[in-house]
Scaffold this active site. Structure first.
Site, PDB file in Angstrom:
ATOM      1  N   VAL A   8       0.848  -1.190   0.000  1.00 34.77           N
ATOM      2  CA  VAL A   8       0.000   0.000   0.000  1.00 34.77           C
ATOM      3  C   VAL A   8       0.879   1.234   0.000  1.00 34.77           C
ATOM      4  O   VAL A   8       2.036   1.198   0.401  1.00 34.77           O
ATOM      5  CB  VAL A   8      -0.928   0.069   1.241  1.00 34.77           C
ATOM      6  CG1 VAL A   8      -1.948  -1.043   1.221  1.00 34.77           C
ATOM      7  CG2 VAL A   8      -0.123   0.060   2.525  1.00 34.77           C
ATOM      8  N   SER A   9       0.293   2.325  -0.452  1.00 32.73           N
ATOM      9  CA  SER A   9       0.894   3.629  -0.241  1.00 32.73           C
ATOM     10  C   SER A   9       0.441   4.061   1.141  1.00 32.73           C
ATOM     11  O   SER A   9      -0.661   3.767   1.577  1.00 32.73           O
ATOM     12  CB  SER A   9       0.392   4.630  -1.283  1.00 32.73           C
ATOM     13  OG  SER A   9       0.700   5.943  -0.881  1.00 32.73           O
ATOM     14  N   THR A  10       1.280   4.777   1.856  1.00 34.05           N
ATOM     15  CA  THR A  10       0.892   5.229   3.192  1.00 34.05           C
ATOM     16  C   THR A  10      -0.185   6.300   3.119  1.00 34.05           C
ATOM     17  O   THR A  10      -0.801   6.617   4.116  1.00 34.05           O
ATOM     18  CB  THR A  10       2.107   5.777   3.961  1.00 34.05           C
ATOM     19  OG1 THR A  10       2.732   6.805   3.183  1.00 34.05           O
ATOM     20  CG2 THR A  10       3.103   4.679   4.240  1.00 34.05           C
ATOM     21  N   PHE A  40       4.765   2.136   1.363  1.00 37.68           N
ATOM     22  CA  PHE A  40       5.635   3.251   1.013  1.00 37.68           C
ATOM     23  C   PHE A  40       4.821   4.255   0.232  1.00 37.68           C
ATOM     24  O   PHE A  40       3.786   3.939  -0.317  1.00 37.68           O
ATOM     25  CB  PHE A  40       6.856   2.794   0.204  1.00 37.68           C
ATOM     26  CG  PHE A  40       6.518   2.093  -1.079  1.00 37.68           C
ATOM     27  CD1 PHE A  40       6.347   2.812  -2.249  1.00 37.68           C
ATOM     28  CD2 PHE A  40       6.380   0.717  -1.124  1.00 37.68           C
ATOM     29  CE1 PHE A  40       6.046   2.166  -3.437  1.00 37.68           C
ATOM     30  CE2 PHE A  40       6.079   0.067  -2.304  1.00 37.68           C
ATOM     31  CZ  PHE A  40       5.906   0.794  -3.456  1.00 37.68           C
TER      32      PHE A  40
END
Length: 198
Positions: A8-10, A40
């Site tokens: 995932v993207s944060t 990240f």
């Protein structure tokens, strides 16, 4: 071994059912015996957990992801990774697409994915060229992005905070919605004009 990979993207990681928990559940249901996960930001290309997993995968293993974009940020990048894995005898299963392997059907799916990626890239390039051609006909057109619009009083306030070490420059830029280079140019211009002290 059947490995699962969740990423995932944060930022906005709960959108579209792509949270780590949701991906983990889907991968578990798909029969993964080991699940690797990491988070990240969208601008980061370093994926240490994924890179380590790629090194471990061997002939006969299966890699499972919920969507192709979990493997790479672009369709082209994802296709390149998939083709590399298939060449090594690793089966890739994308839950919302199907199983990609070295069978004729699997190779055909990869070829279709590559063709779609190339088509998408060509269409973007064509639209960009057409848009630029139209823009060039307008008075006052110039190459590049338009200059950033910044509230000068707000800018000066942030410069003062940075100078007093009450705010970091990158945080000031984030608040102003500009990049560091733009911040530096505007600050230099104001100093040269006498509106700011150096």
């Amino acid at each position: 071994m059947i490995y699962g990979y969740a990423r995932v993207s944060t930022k906005g990681q709960l959108r579209d059912g792509n949270s780590l928990d949701a991906q983990h559940d889907s991968l578990t249901e798909a029969g993964c015996t080991e699940i690797v996960q990491e988070a990240f930001t969208g601008t980061t290309t370093d994926r240490p957990e994924f890179d380590a997993l790629l090194d471990r995968l061997k002939d006969g293993d299966t890699l499972v992801v919920t969507k192709l974009d979990r493997i790479a940020r672009t369709v082209t990048g994802g296709c390149e990774v998939v083709r590399s894995l298939l060449d090594r005898g690793v089966t890739v299963r994308v839950l919302n697409m199907g199983t990609l392997d070295n069978t004729p059907v699997g190779k055909m799916m990869v070829s279709v994915m590559f063709a779609m990626a190339e088509f998408e890239r060509d269409m973007i390039a064509q639209r960009t060229a057409e848009g630029k051609a139209v823009a060039k006909q307008k008075p006052g057109w110039r190459e590049g992005r338009p200059p950033a619009e910044v509230d000068m009083e707000e800018f000066k306030r942030h410069v003062a905070l940075v100078k007093a070490k009450k705010e970091k420059r990158r945080d000031a830029c984030a608040q102003l919605g500009i990049g560091v280079s733009t911040y530096t140019k505007i600050r230099r211009r104001l100093i040269d004009s006498g509106e700011l002290e150096g």
